[in-house]
Design an enzyme around this catalytic site. Structure first.
Site, PDB file in Angstrom:
ATOM      1  N   HIS A 143     101.263 -17.043  64.918  1.00 42.40           N
ATOM      2  CA  HIS A 143     102.453 -17.422  64.154  1.00 42.40           C
ATOM      3  C   HIS A 143     103.065 -16.198  63.471  1.00 42.40           C
ATOM      4  O   HIS A 143     102.356 -15.395  62.880  1.00 42.40           O
ATOM      5  CB  HIS A 143     102.095 -18.401  63.030  1.00 42.40           C
ATOM      6  N   ASN A 174      94.852 -11.587  64.077  1.00 36.16           N
ATOM      7  CA  ASN A 174      95.469 -12.855  63.705  1.00 36.16           C
ATOM      8  C   ASN A 174      94.629 -13.616  62.692  1.00 36.16           C
ATOM      9  O   ASN A 174      95.133 -14.083  61.664  1.00 36.16           O
ATOM     10  CB  ASN A 174      95.677 -13.705  64.960  1.00 36.16           C
TER      11      ASN A 174
END
Length: 360
Positions: free
Chosen positions: A145, A175
Site C-alpha cells: 500500500h 513493507n
C-alpha cells in the site's frame, strides 16, 4: 323554431356554495407545504451524506494543489484517479502509482475500523495498463500500500485502499517492518501533536535495468514518503531502498524531487522544501509535547522547477472531472430513499386535508 333551453347542468364545483372552498384552498396549501416539506427532507438527507463529490477530491492536497509531473516521460499513459480518502497519479507504463496523496487529520484518524482485505484490480485503468492480481502472485513481492489501510476512516475508503492502483511491488521486510513503522510514525504526528499532515507517498525507479513482475509491473528501486505539517512548517521525507536491508533515511523534499522529476508540493517555495526536519522513525519516537527538531538545510539538491498557475489549474480540473470513484454517491437519492420521501409527502398532504375538512 324551438326556444333554446336553459342549461340544466349543475354549476361547476357546487361545493363552493357549501362553504367548502377552504378544502380546495387547503389542497393547494397542502401541496405547497408538501413540496417545502420534501425539500427540507432532501436537504437534511444531503447534509447527512458524506461529501464525495469530485471537488472534494482536491481536499487531499495541501491548498488543493496536486503534485505535478515535470518529466515528460512520466506523463505517458498516466491516469489522475480520485479515491475516497486519497488520490493517485497512476502510470500505465510502470503499472504502479507515481504518487499517492493524503490529507491526515486528527478527526479522520479518530475513526478506527477493523481491517478487511479486498485486493482488486482498478477497472478505470485500461486493460493493457492495468496491474492484475496474477502479476503479484508468486512474485516474491508484497502488494505494498502507498496510502495505508490504517489511514482510512470508513469502509468505502478502506475498499479503495486495496485497489492495485494504490500498490507497488514491495520487498517483504521493507513493507512489513520499515514501511509499517514509518506509517505508524506519521499517524502519531497527527494524533499526538493534534495537527494536520499532508502526505505524498510513492516509488522511485532508478537505473537503466529495472526488474518487473508478472505482465510488466515494474519493481521500484526505492519508496518515499514526503510529509508537510502546515501548523509548524515542519517538512521532510522518508527514503528507503526497496529491499530487505531495513535501511531508511530522512531527506529533503528537494532531494526527492531531483530523483523523481516531480514537483511534490508546487504550492511551497524552494526555501521551504530545502528545510529538513528530524522525522521520527517509529511512533514511540513522537512525544506529545515535543515538536519536531530542525535537521539541516539542503543546499545541494536540485529542486523541481516552478509550475505555471494555468498548468496547475488544468491538473486540478483533471482530478475534478476524471475517473473519480466518488462522483455521484453524495448527490443521488437511491430508490429506497426516494420512496420514503414520497411516502412522507403523501402522508403529510392527507393529514393536512383531513384537518381542514374537519374544521369546515
Amino acid at each position: 323554431m324551438a326556444r333554446k333551453k336553459r342549461s340544466t347542468n349543475p354549476p361547476l364545483f357546487p361545493f363552493f356554495h357549501q362553504g367548502s372552498l377552504k378544502v380546495v384552498l387547503g389542497v393547494v396549501a397542502a401541496g405547497s407545504f408538501a413540496i417545502a416539506f420534501g425539500q427540507e427532507k432532501i436537504s437534511q438527507w444531503m447534509s447527512l451524506t458524506p461529501s464525495t463529490s469530485n471537488s472534494a477530491c482536491l481536499e487531499q492536497f495541501y491548498r488543493d494543489v496536486p503534485p505535478y509531473l515535470i518529466k515528460d516521460s512520466l506523463r505517458k499513459d498516466s491516469y489522475p484517479l480520485c479515491f475516497n480518502g486519497f488520490n493517485v497519479m497512476y502510470s500505465g507504463v510502470s503499472k504502479t502509482p507515481l504518487w499517492v496523496a493524503e490529507s491526515l487529520t486528527p478527526a479522520r484518524l479518530s475513526q478506527k475500523i477493523p481491517r478487511e482485505d479486498s485486493f482488486h484490480e482498478e477497472e478505470r485503468v485500461k486493460e493493457q495498463h492495468r496491474a492484475t492480481l496474477a502479476d503479484y502472485r508468486g512474485s516474491g513481492y508484497d502488494r505494498g500500500h502507498m496510502a495505508p489501510n490504517a489511514d482510512m476512516s470508513n469502509k468505502a475508503a478502506q475498499y479503495d485502499s486495496f485497489s492495485l492502483a494504490n500498490m507497488v511491488p514491495q520487498a517483504p521486510k521493507n513493507n512489513q517492518q520499515v514501511w509499517r513503522e514509518l506509517e505508524e510514525a506519521t499517524r502519531a504526528l497527527v494524533t499526538k501533536h493534534k495537527q494536520d499532515v499532508y502526505v505524498i507517498t510513492g516509488p522511485t525507479f532508478s537505473g537503466k535495468k529495472l526488474k518487473a513482475i508478472g505482465n510488466g509491473v515494474i519493481v521500484p528501486t526505492s519508496v518515499y514518503k514526503a510529509i508537510y505539517l502546515p501548523k509548524t512548517g515542519a517538512i521532510g521525507a522518508y527514503y528507503a531502498p526497496n529491499d530487505n536491508s531495513l535501511q531508511v533515511k530522512v531527506v529533503s523534499v528537494c532531494y526527492l524531487e531531483e530523483q523523481l522529476g516531480i514537483n511534490l508540493f508546487p504550492q511551497l517555495t524552494e526555501e521551504q522544501k530545502r528545510n529538513t526536519y528530524k522525522l521520527p522513525l517509529t511512533a514511540n519516537a513522537v512525544k506529545a509535547n515535543k515538536p519536531l527538531e530542525y535537521s539541516h538545510w539542503d543546499a545541494e539538491s536540485q529542486c523541481a522547477e516552478d509550475v505555471a498557475p494555468e498548468q496547475l489549474q488544468a491538473l486540478q480540473r483533471q482530478f475534478k472531472s476524471g475517473g473519480s470513484t466518488a462522483t455521484a454517491s453524495g448527490t443521488t437519492l437511491d430508490a429506497e430513499t426516494q420512496d420514503a420521501i414520497i411516502k412522507q409527502l403523501i402522508e403529510a398532504l392527507l393529514h393536512y386535508i383531513l384537518q381542514l375538512m374537519n374544521k369546515s
